[in-house]
Design a protein around this motif. Structure first.
Motif, mmCIF file in Angstrom:
data_model
loop_
_atom_site.group_PDB
_atom_site.id
_atom_site.type_symbol
_atom_site.label_atom_id
_atom_site.label_comp_id
_atom_site.label_asym_id
_atom_site.label_seq_id
_atom_site.Cartn_x
_atom_site.Cartn_y
_atom_site.Cartn_z
ATOM 1 N N ARG A 1 50.191 37.173 47.554
ATOM 2 C CA ARG A 1 50.046 35.762 47.913
ATOM 3 C C ARG A 1 48.910 35.140 47.107
ATOM 4 N NH1 ARG A 1 48.812 34.936 53.830
ATOM 5 N NH2 ARG A 1 49.359 32.791 53.316
ATOM 6 N N PRO A 2 48.981 33.821 46.858
ATOM 7 C CA PRO A 2 47.876 33.171 46.148
ATOM 8 C C PRO A 2 46.565 33.308 46.932
ATOM 9 C CG PRO A 2 49.381 31.541 47.078
ATOM 10 C CD PRO A 2 50.041 32.874 47.210
ATOM 11 N N THR A 3 45.497 33.549 46.195
ATOM 12 C CA THR A 3 44.193 33.807 46.807
ATOM 13 C C THR A 3 43.108 33.138 45.979
ATOM 14 O OG1 THR A 3 44.967 35.979 47.545
ATOM 15 C CG2 THR A 3 42.592 35.609 47.573
ATOM 16 N N MET A 4 42.120 32.584 46.657
ATOM 17 C CA MET A 4 40.938 32.056 45.976
ATOM 18 C C MET A 4 39.752 32.934 46.325
ATOM 19 S SD MET A 4 41.359 29.644 43.888
ATOM 20 C CE MET A 4 39.596 29.771 43.656
ATOM 21 N N LEU A 5 39.156 33.544 45.311
ATOM 22 C CA LEU A 5 37.911 34.286 45.471
ATOM 23 C C LEU A 5 36.843 33.549 44.675
ATOM 24 C CD1 LEU A 5 39.352 37.866 45.103
ATOM 25 C CD2 LEU A 5 38.125 37.034 47.103
#
Length: 396
Positions: A368-372
């Protein structure tokens, strides 16, 4: 003082020519990597996200003109009011101590300048949106408090506009607000995609503004080309949009609308974006990327992030520092996925104190798209931000 001044006068021409020699070297290295950007290929609904008033002109004044010539009127969203530029506020308002009313007045001035600049380019006020977030609090409220209002505001406008192309600030930008807005923009797109609120996945381009000595040479050189930094050449597809002399002149006139930004040093830097082309990047989907490796940004090396990477097998995120970390500094890593509240992950310094290490949540899903987003700060202020967008499913 006399001898220092004399030394400066003697060395200034040498520095000037050295910059042009470095520019020529960069040109030979970078030009083979530049691909042509054709405005019609961006589709009929282009959305430009600017962190501050003036960024839409610096990075996209030529693009806006090209789009309008093809019958495409883009939508420009300005995220903050640029109310944190204390030097300009003091100079323009002739105030020593800045109060809240001064910031409101300055923000109003900058909005007026944006409308004037875009009107010169042919874009009507109806295609300009000001979200009105404060530059002074945006990074802290998103990264430290998990305030999702900016994501929701961007997502609402993106859903209403249904863009074919979105232009965001670069993930490699040195300015923390630019990097934060990059993170927020990708998060808004991921949220909309996950909730099936986009009719199509838009193409995403990123615009670099602040990055060391970029652009070189600095100052008004409209016949020079805007070139990507050589250490970023292999991390993205780089597109160049050529500007005619007429388009360059209109961009220069639009930039001159920003009278609040005409302060020493800053104005010379801003003029550097009036060039023979504009530059856009399409970053590759990487799980490890540099962030100005080894180059000085602050006087305290422990505040500079030089690389971020994620190991999905061990659920470990690492942000490498330019120097040794210090427990007096603020270090953090924010994790976000669609449908989840932003989460600050517990972080530790590595044994050699040159890396920030965080463990990802057990429910982390690499599919899934993830922002770190790694960040550093001091006394509650965010000073360096390094986003790592994992964009699976949010790319066409």
């Amino acid at each position: 003082m006399f001898w220092f001044a004399l030394l400066g006068l003697v060395t200034l021409p040498g520095i000037h020519w050295a910059n042009f020699l470095l520019y020529q070297h960069q040109r030979y290295a970078a030009e083979p990597f530049l691909l042509p950007l054709l405005a019609p290929a961006l589709g009929g609904r282009v959305l430009i996200v600017a962190p501050h008033p003036d960024d839409e002109v610096l990075g996209c004044a030529g693009l806006i003109q090209h789009l309008l010539q093809h019958g495409i009127s883009p939508l420009v969203i300005v995220v903050t009011d640029g109310d944190g530029f204390n030097a300009a506020i003091r100079l323009k308002l002739r105030e020593v101590r800045i109060n809240p009313q001064d910031r409101v007045l300055f923000a109003t001035m900058r909005r007026t300048e944006t409308l004037s600049a875009l009107k010169l380019l042919g874009l009507p006020p109806s295609h300009v949106v000001f979200l009105g977030f404060s530059e002074r609090t945006l990074a802290e409220s998103w990264l430290l408090k998990g305030d999702s209002q900016p994501i929701q505001a961007l997502a609402e406008w993106m859903e209403g506009w249904q863009p074919t192309t979105v232009v965001l600030p670069s993930r490699y930008d040195d300015h923390p607000i630019h990097a934060v807005v990059c993170s927020l923009g990708w998060a808004a797109l991921a949220e909309l995609k996950e909730m099936h609120r986009l009719r199509q996945i838009p193409r995403v381009l990123e615009v670099l503004v602040h990055y060391g000595e970029f652009p070189r040479p600095q100052g008004l050189h409209p016949d020079c080309k805007l070139l990507p930094p050589t250490d970023l050449l292999l991390l993205a597809r780089w597109y160049a949009l050529p500007l005619s002399p007429f388009q360059r002149e209109r961009k220069w006139r639009a930039l001159q609308s920003y009278r609040t930004q005409q302060v020493p040093l800053t104005w010379r830097f801003l003029k550097s974006f009036v060039r023979a082309n504009e530059l856009f990047a399409e970053p590759f989907p990487l799980t490890s990327q540099p962030d100005r490796m080894g180059e000085l940004r602050s006087l305290l090396a422990g505040l500079d992030i030089v690389r971020v990477q994620v190991d999905t097998s061990s659920l470990t995120f690492t942000a490498k520092l330019r120097g040794k970390g210090n427990r007096r500094f603020l270090y953090g890593v924010q994790w976000w996925q669609p449908g989840q509240a932003p989460k600050l992950l517990p972080v530790t310094l590595s044994d050699d104190k040159r890396s920030i290490v965080a463990t990802l949540p057990p429910n982390f899903d690499p599919m899934r798209p993830t922002m770190l987003t790694a960040f550093t700060g001091f006394e509650g202020h965010i000073l360096d931000v390094a986003p790592l967008p994992l964009t699976k499913g949010v790319r066409p």
